[in-house]
Design a protein around this motif. Structure first.
Motif, short mmCIF file in Angstrom:
data_model
loop_
_atom_site.label_atom_id
_atom_site.label_comp_id
_atom_site.label_asym_id
_atom_site.label_seq_id
_atom_site.Cartn_x
_atom_site.Cartn_y
_atom_site.Cartn_z
N VAL A 79 0.85 -1.19 0.00
CA VAL A 79 0.00 0.00 0.00
C VAL A 79 0.88 1.24 0.00
O VAL A 79 1.70 1.45 0.90
CB VAL A 79 -0.94 0.01 1.21
CG1 VAL A 79 -1.79 1.27 1.22
CG2 VAL A 79 -1.81 -1.23 1.22
N MET A 80 0.71 2.03 -1.03
CA MET A 80 1.45 3.29 -1.14
C MET A 80 0.50 4.44 -0.84
O MET A 80 -0.72 4.25 -0.79
CB MET A 80 2.05 3.41 -2.54
CG MET A 80 2.99 2.26 -2.86
SD MET A 80 3.81 2.25 -4.47
CE MET A 80 2.81 3.13 -5.58
N LEU B 215 -5.69 7.49 -1.59
CA LEU B 215 -6.65 8.32 -2.31
C LEU B 215 -7.69 7.46 -3.01
O LEU B 215 -8.89 7.74 -2.94
CB LEU B 215 -5.93 9.22 -3.33
CG LEU B 215 -6.83 10.06 -4.22
CD1 LEU B 215 -7.66 11.03 -3.38
CD2 LEU B 215 -6.02 10.81 -5.25
N TRP B 216 -7.25 6.40 -3.66
CA TRP B 216 -8.19 5.51 -4.35
C TRP B 216 -9.13 4.84 -3.36
O TRP B 216 -10.33 4.68 -3.63
CB TRP B 216 -7.45 4.47 -5.19
CG TRP B 216 -6.86 5.07 -6.42
CD1 TRP B 216 -5.53 5.30 -6.66
CD2 TRP B 216 -7.57 5.59 -7.54
NE1 TRP B 216 -5.38 5.91 -7.88
CE2 TRP B 216 -6.61 6.10 -8.45
CE3 TRP B 216 -8.91 5.68 -7.88
CZ2 TRP B 216 -6.96 6.67 -9.66
CZ3 TRP B 216 -9.26 6.25 -9.09
CH2 TRP B 216 -8.29 6.75 -9.96
#
Length: 152
Positions: free
Chosen positions: A43-44, A49-50
């Motif tokens: 997870v970045m 945001l998504w």
């Protein structure tokens, strides 16, 4: 997008309302792997945001579904259409800040020309197109209180 929506379980008003479920995340992981992603997902920050957009879209879908349910509550005549006075009463409950003049404009913009009635399908299209929104907690409590009255 269509694949993601197809993998999302149908919103159930009895389930955790408007929430991202474990099953939905599992479906997303499966879709990720089908598209060539690794077996695990790192997870970045951009994923956050998504995830937020996904959660907001689910909440909006739930809100629209509740408005559709609320629509039937205000159909006093039982003809699956809202007449002007029913529509104004309905709007005062879901969006009290909207003045009656604006309600009249909204109603006349989409009501059937011959009968001057608004069907649920037409209303839900209007809600999505114009962005009519309501307090989700208030909407939930109004629908639940009506369901409780009907059950008694």
């Amino acid at each position: 997008e269509a694949a993601l929506l197809a993998m999302q379980p149908e919103l159930d008003l009895e389930a955790p309302e408007g929430k991202v479920t474990k099953e939905a995340v599992s479906n997303l992981m499966h879709l990720w792997q089908q598209c060539g992603g690794a077996a695990s997902m790192c997870v970045m920050e951009s994923h956050a945001l998504w995830a937020a957009l996904w959660a907001m879209a689910l909440e909006r879908a739930y809100e629209v579904k509740l408005m559709g349910k609320f629509f039937t509550i205000f159909d006093d005549s039982g003809d699956d259409c809202l007449q002007y006075d029913e529509f104004v009463n309905f709007m005062t409950h879901i969006a009290p800040a909207v003045p009656e003049a604006d309600c009249a404009s909204l109603f006349m913009a989409v009501a059937d020309d011959t009968s001057a009635d608004m069907t649920q399908e037409v209303f839900l299209n209007l809600v999505q197109r114009v962005g009519v929104s309501s307090d989700l907690d208030g909407l939930e409590s109004l629908v639940k209180s009506h369901e409780d009255k009907v059950a008694q």
